[in-house]
Motif scaffolding. Sequence first.
Motif, PDB file in Angstrom:
ATOM      1  N   ALA A 129      11.503   6.666  -7.834  1.00  0.00           N
ATOM      2  CA  ALA A 129      10.248   7.279  -8.280  1.00  0.00           C
ATOM      3  C   ALA A 129       9.250   7.364  -7.140  1.00  0.00           C
ATOM      4  O   ALA A 129       8.542   8.367  -6.980  1.00  0.00           O
ATOM      5  N   GLU A 137       5.902   6.209 -13.676  1.00  0.00           N
ATOM      6  CA  GLU A 137       6.751   7.366 -13.398  1.00  0.00           C
ATOM      7  C   GLU A 137       8.144   7.185 -13.987  1.00  0.00           C
ATOM      8  O   GLU A 137       8.731   8.118 -14.543  1.00  0.00           O
ATOM      9  N   THR A 183      15.524  11.461 -11.096  1.00  0.00           N
ATOM     10  CA  THR A 183      15.910  12.508 -12.043  1.00  0.00           C
ATOM     11  C   THR A 183      16.703  11.876 -13.183  1.00  0.00           C
ATOM     12  O   THR A 183      17.094  10.708 -13.122  1.00  0.00           O
ATOM     13  N   VAL A 184      16.961  12.669 -14.190  1.00  0.00           N
ATOM     14  CA  VAL A 184      17.778  12.198 -15.308  1.00  0.00           C
ATOM     15  C   VAL A 184      19.181  11.827 -14.824  1.00  0.00           C
ATOM     16  O   VAL A 184      19.764  10.820 -15.254  1.00  0.00           O
ATOM     17  N   ASP A 238      12.496  12.168 -20.748  1.00  0.00           N
ATOM     18  CA  ASP A 238      13.399  13.319 -20.645  1.00  0.00           C
ATOM     19  C   ASP A 238      14.863  12.905 -20.680  1.00  0.00           C
ATOM     20  O   ASP A 238      15.745  13.755 -20.736  1.00  0.00           O
ATOM     21  N   TRP A 239      15.109  11.624 -20.631  1.00  0.00           N
ATOM     22  CA  TRP A 239      16.469  11.088 -20.505  1.00  0.00           C
ATOM     23  C   TRP A 239      17.068  10.725 -21.863  1.00  0.00           C
ATOM     24  O   TRP A 239      18.221  11.049 -22.165  1.00  0.00           O
ATOM     25  N   GLU A 283       7.959   7.681 -17.684  1.00  0.00           N
ATOM     26  CA  GLU A 283       7.733   9.098 -17.978  1.00  0.00           C
ATOM     27  C   GLU A 283       9.039   9.876 -17.856  1.00  0.00           C
ATOM     28  O   GLU A 283       9.336  10.741 -18.682  1.00  0.00           O
ATOM     29  N   ARG A 284       9.823   9.559 -16.822  1.00  0.00           N
ATOM     30  CA  ARG A 284      11.098  10.243 -16.659  1.00  0.00           C
ATOM     31  C   ARG A 284      12.077   9.866 -17.762  1.00  0.00           C
ATOM     32  O   ARG A 284      12.914  10.671 -18.182  1.00  0.00           O
ATOM     33  N   CYS A 285      11.974   8.645 -18.272  1.00  0.00           N
ATOM     34  CA  CYS A 285      12.853   8.213 -19.362  1.00  0.00           C
ATOM     35  C   CYS A 285      12.655   9.065 -20.615  1.00  0.00           C
ATOM     36  O   CYS A 285      13.577   9.209 -21.420  1.00  0.00           O
ATOM     37  N   ARG A 318      10.094  15.314 -26.514  1.00  0.00           N
ATOM     38  CA  ARG A 318      10.350  14.294 -25.510  1.00  0.00           C
ATOM     39  C   ARG A 318      10.543  12.945 -26.179  1.00  0.00           C
ATOM     40  O   ARG A 318      10.121  12.715 -27.318  1.00  0.00           O
TER      41      ARG A 318
END
Length: 416
Positions: free
Chosen positions: A191, A237, A197-198, A244-245, A240-242, A126
């Motif tokens: 969020a 959030e 999402t990505v 995966d981006w 955290e999603r970043c 990640r």
Amino acid sequence: MIGIAVSAPLEREDAVVREAARHGHRVAIRAATADDLLERLAARPADAEPAIDLVLVVADEAHASRALVEGCDARGLRLLALADDPGERSRAQALGIDAVAWADGFAAIEASVRPSPAGPGTPAARGRVVVVWGPHGAPGRTTASIALAAELALLGQRVALVDADTTSAAVAPALGLLDESPGFAAAARLARAGSLTVDELDRIAQPVATSGGTVRVLTGIGRASRWPELGRERVAEVLERCRDWVDVTVVDVAASLERDEEISSDLFAPRRHAATLAALEAADELVVVAGGDAVGIARLVRALPKLRELAPQARPRVIVNRVRAGAIGVAPERAVEETLRRLAQVTPEACWPFDGRAADAAMLEGRPLADVAGRSRLRRRVQELALRLVPQEAATSRAALRAAERPRRRLLPALR
């Protein structure tokens, strides 16, 4: 190191050679057409150095052909197309060639050659979060954030730049971007709704083309009164999603570290500095930028204990910016280092010089330092920091970077 054979229009060909050198690779064959490339591949001895690991072509009629595809297949060579418009993408698809966009940066080309180190069933690594913080007084947080993001892109990283400053967001104006619809606030709303999402991050981010590839920017709030939109949980959030981006998320935050008074009547109310605190808690790397004068050093010394408390997981990398004899005295870098060791028991990661000309050029052009002042002393210091922040296997050697920066004469077609 990857050995590359390339066939492309001259301007794109030169860009491929330059970016390959920046990333520690070598272009072994340069060809004007697909037929010329096929002949050069056939004539190349099997034991020639470097070995050809990738054949890179622009997906147009002159540089990509069925014969070239068959020739690469016969020799077991990986063939990749650069396709930046619908026509090129259609031609690559018709020829059965994998394609990437040049706008995605050289990292996309590298990824097509190098298999993922993760084995079957192993989750992909990640991304990391790099927070750039500095005390009050405009020590250069935003300039450092933009310059660092561009340098990380030059090192082959997929990079996002997030403006989480709820007091005076400045990334958008510094890059000449429109900020009527702040990307970071939009991400925070998604969020909260559980819809981030990505793909949504790609949609709301503004792409900024740099010499190292595209940096994806989530712009900050244009008015400080909108700070309640960036609550602690939402910011956490989004970051955290970043992960995966992109590979690295560089976050520019505000200076204030205060926690609001938590009394019973306002226990669940928004916190004024929640975005900064949430970013610090999420940080894998913490870059601390302080002003290179007596006031800036004093503010840094007072803030460091609180900073360590808020981000115990990240060792602060202290950068003292705008260091100059006029503000510090004789031997300013040594004076800064001795002062910080004596008062704060910390050794600065680096002292960046006062280089107003380079910083002004970047602000005037709305571009990173690497693009407008590549040979400046300030840019080189930022480059050194970026090299220390990326994993060793992903970092480009300093020698390759220096070689890439040397001016090259344009080759005549007859000499290629």
